[in-house]
Motif scaffolding. Structure first.
Motif, PDB file in Angstrom:
ATOM      1  N   ARG A  67       0.924  -1.262   0.208  1.00 38.85           N
ATOM      2  CA  ARG A  67      -0.111   0.021  -0.061  1.00 38.85           C
ATOM      3  C   ARG A  67       0.866   1.277  -0.117  1.00 38.85           C
ATOM      4  N   ASN A  68       1.931   1.253   0.711  1.00 37.88           N
ATOM      5  CA  ASN A  68       2.901   2.445   0.790  1.00 37.88           C
ATOM      6  C   ASN A  68       3.357   2.898  -0.680  1.00 37.88           C
ATOM      7  N   ILE A  69       3.705   1.681  -1.254  1.00 38.45           N
ATOM      8  CA  ILE A  69       4.585   1.795  -2.512  1.00 38.45           C
ATOM      9  C   ILE A  69       3.374   2.309  -3.448  1.00 38.45           C
ATOM     10  N   GLU A  70       2.190   1.903  -3.414  1.00 34.12           N
ATOM     11  CA  GLU A  70       1.060   2.341  -4.407  1.00 34.12           C
ATOM     12  C   GLU A  70       1.061   3.794  -4.091  1.00 34.12           C
ATOM     13  N   LYS A  71       0.961   4.414  -2.799  1.00 31.88           N
ATOM     14  CA  LYS A  71       0.777   5.656  -2.486  1.00 31.88           C
ATOM     15  C   LYS A  71       1.904   6.348  -3.132  1.00 31.88           C
ATOM     16  N   LYS A  72       3.217   5.820  -2.646  1.00 33.56           N
ATOM     17  CA  LYS A  72       4.077   6.577  -3.198  1.00 33.56           C
ATOM     18  C   LYS A  72       4.505   6.650  -4.847  1.00 33.56           C
ATOM     19  N   CYS A  73       4.169   5.944  -5.282  1.00 31.96           N
ATOM     20  CA  CYS A  73       4.053   5.451  -6.971  1.00 31.96           C
ATOM     21  C   CYS A  73       3.203   6.282  -7.768  1.00 31.96           C
ATOM     22  N   ALA A  74       1.862   6.779  -6.881  1.00 37.62           N
ATOM     23  CA  ALA A  74       0.961   7.760  -7.461  1.00 37.62           C
ATOM     24  C   ALA A  74       1.330   9.026  -7.490  1.00 37.62           C
ATOM     25  N   THR A  75       2.000   9.194  -6.442  1.00 38.26           N
ATOM     26  CA  THR A  75       2.793  10.570  -6.201  1.00 38.26           C
ATOM     27  C   THR A  75       3.963  10.829  -7.368  1.00 38.26           C
ATOM     28  N   ALA A  76       4.773  10.027  -7.348  1.00 30.56           N
ATOM     29  CA  ALA A  76       5.882  10.088  -7.898  1.00 30.56           C
ATOM     30  C   ALA A  76       5.570   9.974  -9.658  1.00 30.56           C
ATOM     31  N   LEU A  77       4.785   8.974  -9.900  1.00 32.58           N
ATOM     32  CA  LEU A  77       4.652   9.094 -11.438  1.00 32.58           C
ATOM     33  C   LEU A  77       3.239   9.942 -11.797  1.00 32.58           C
ATOM     34  N   GLN A  78       2.461  10.416 -10.989  1.00 30.79           N
ATOM     35  CA  GLN A  78       1.440  11.251 -11.342  1.00 30.79           C
ATOM     36  C   GLN A  78       0.093  10.279 -12.109  1.00 30.79           C
ATOM     37  N   GLU A  79       0.196   9.108 -11.506  1.00 30.31           N
ATOM     38  CA  GLU A  79      -0.770   8.217 -12.244  1.00 30.31           C
ATOM     39  C   GLU A  79      -1.421   7.559 -11.059  1.00 30.31           C
TER      40      GLU A  79
END
Length: 181
Positions: free
Chosen positions: A112-124
């Motif tokens: 879940r943490n990776i999903e949140k950070k990924c949404a922020t970093a990749l803007q998707e």
């Protein structure tokens, strides 16, 4: 409590020879699991299958995101890199050397943490990135547990094989259950 040092091998169909490089998610993994000697083998197999599936999914997710984020150097990507480093460290074989057990709850929290950070970093949104793979859980649903060169029968108890001593540590191997024709 009995400590199981679990080794999960790469599927035999993934590589025809032992010298070929591991494919995405097909490496050997290890983890520690603790249970009572009186536990049913079927219950232990289900728990180990779920835990190994989460571990494999997390490691695969980390590899895919590292490949996708290679070359980007902004601050949000740095946060994602830190989250990936933490997750890989938690799910690695090194935890076995440190005598640390994996928790399904902690593995899910890392995802879940990776999903949140990924949404922020990749803007998707996470859904657009295909972070959850449906096939990762299926691979670990039907497993067999092997110890001392014998397959443990699902209708037996663990104590039928190792005795009733709860201060035992054994090394077991998980393999994919073969379909009978």
């Amino acid at each position: 409590m009995v400590v199981l040092h679990v080794k999960s091998a790469a599927p035999a169909s993934a590589s025809s020879s032992s010298s070929s490089p591991a494919q995405d998610g097909d490496e050997d993994t290890e983890l520690l699991y603790e249970c009572a000697a009186s536990a049913a083998v079927a219950d232990v197999a289900a728990a180990l299958g779920a835990l190994a599936g989460l571990q494999a999914a997390l490691l695969s997710l980390c590899r895919r995101l590292r490949a996708r984020c290679a070359g980007a150097g902004d601050a949000a990507t740095g946060e994602l890199e830190r989250a990936l480093d933490e997750a890989e460290a938690y799910a690695s074989k090194e935890q076995v050397l440190r005598n640390r057990f994996l928790s399904p709850r902690a593995l899910r929290e890392h995802i879940r943490n990776i999903e949140k950070k990924c949404a922020t970093a990749l803007q998707e949104p996470p859904e657009a990135l295909s972070l959850q793979e449906s096939s990762s859980g299926n691979k670990h649903e039907r497993i067999q547990i092997w110890w001392a060169g014998k397959e443990l029968a699902m209708d037996q108890k663990l104590s039928d094989y190792i005795g009733v001593n709860d201060k035992t540590k054994i090394v077991v191997r998980l393999t994919q259950a073969r379909d009978e024709c």
